[in-house]
Design a protein around this motif. Structure first.
Motif, mmCIF file in Angstrom:
data_model
loop_
_atom_site.group_PDB
_atom_site.id
_atom_site.type_symbol
_atom_site.label_atom_id
_atom_site.label_comp_id
_atom_site.label_asym_id
_atom_site.label_seq_id
_atom_site.Cartn_x
_atom_site.Cartn_y
_atom_site.Cartn_z
ATOM 1 N N PRO A 176 6.568 -29.365 -41.149
ATOM 2 C CA PRO A 176 5.825 -30.086 -40.086
ATOM 3 C C PRO A 176 6.802 -30.552 -38.919
ATOM 4 O O PRO A 176 8.103 -30.583 -39.021
ATOM 5 N N THR A 177 6.066 -30.573 -37.627
ATOM 6 C CA THR A 177 6.908 -31.099 -36.541
ATOM 7 C C THR A 177 7.009 -32.683 -36.249
ATOM 8 O O THR A 177 7.638 -32.770 -35.501
ATOM 9 N N HIS A 178 5.993 -33.321 -36.782
ATOM 10 C CA HIS A 178 6.112 -34.945 -36.359
ATOM 11 C C HIS A 178 6.717 -35.828 -37.611
ATOM 12 O O HIS A 178 6.461 -36.934 -37.454
ATOM 13 N N ARG A 179 7.137 -35.167 -38.710
ATOM 14 C CA ARG A 179 7.605 -36.006 -39.739
ATOM 15 C C ARG A 179 8.557 -35.214 -40.368
ATOM 16 O O ARG A 179 8.556 -33.929 -40.478
ATOM 17 N N ASP A 180 9.648 -36.115 -41.223
ATOM 18 C CA ASP A 180 10.538 -35.215 -42.109
ATOM 19 C C ASP A 180 9.815 -34.898 -43.427
ATOM 20 O O ASP A 180 8.863 -35.775 -43.770
ATOM 21 N N ILE A 181 10.474 -34.027 -44.090
ATOM 22 C CA ILE A 181 9.908 -33.562 -45.285
ATOM 23 C C ILE A 181 10.506 -34.422 -46.314
ATOM 24 O O ILE A 181 12.022 -34.521 -46.421
ATOM 25 N N PRO A 182 9.985 -35.114 -47.166
ATOM 26 C CA PRO A 182 10.802 -35.940 -48.289
ATOM 27 C C PRO A 182 11.297 -35.002 -49.254
ATOM 28 O O PRO A 182 10.751 -34.048 -49.348
ATOM 29 N N MET A 183 12.674 -35.361 -49.494
ATOM 30 C CA MET A 183 13.592 -34.695 -50.505
ATOM 31 C C MET A 183 13.983 -35.507 -51.553
ATOM 32 O O MET A 183 14.225 -36.643 -51.475
#
Length: 139
Positions: free
Chosen positions: A105-112
């Motif tokens: 996604p370009t508008h948010r971080d990926i939760p990890m």
């Protein structure tokens, strides 16, 4: 290293026919690239509203982990997180038997999850194998 990967990707850009794009079009286009396991990879890169998307396929099997890591490094920096998704079955789209996808996604971080949820931080595969062998051999 990154510049060499980008050169390799650009050298494989399809420039003729239905899926042709012009050199220098960035990550968008179709690319035919020799993968790290000896198999030619067909790679399609797209930028969609809110998403970067790369599809990876081979002629006779799904791409393996090493090939997917190789492609990830062609399109993104090593510290960027990208993902493969397993959507709800009702939303499956399967147009190719041997294709896997990477998304960012370009508008948010990926939760990890924390790295320690995955395994023992700092322990390589050989050391982990020896540790688990000792654990399973213990009375």
């Amino acid at each position: 290293m990154r510049a060499q990967l980008i050169e390799k990707l650009e050298a494989g850009r399809v420039q003729h026919g239905r899926f042709a794009t012009v050199p220098g079009s960035g990550p968008c286009g179709v690319f035919l690239v020799q993968g790290p396991c000896g198999c030619e990879l067909k790679i399609s890169g797209f930028v969609r509203p809110g998403w970067e998307h790369v599809a990876v396929s081979t002629p006779r099997r799904c791409p393996n982990w090493e090939e997917m890591c190789f492609v990830k490094d062609l399109f993104w920096d090593e510290e960027e997180c990208v993902m493969q998704l397993h959507p709800p079955y009702s939303q499956y789209v399967n147009n190719s038997r041997y294709c896997l996808h990477l998304w960012r996604p370009t508008h948010r971080d990926i939760p990890m999850p924390p790295p320690s949820f995955v395994g023992i931080v700092g322990l390589g595969p050989s050391d982990a194998a020896m540790l688990f062998a000792r654990m399973s051999a213990a009375p």
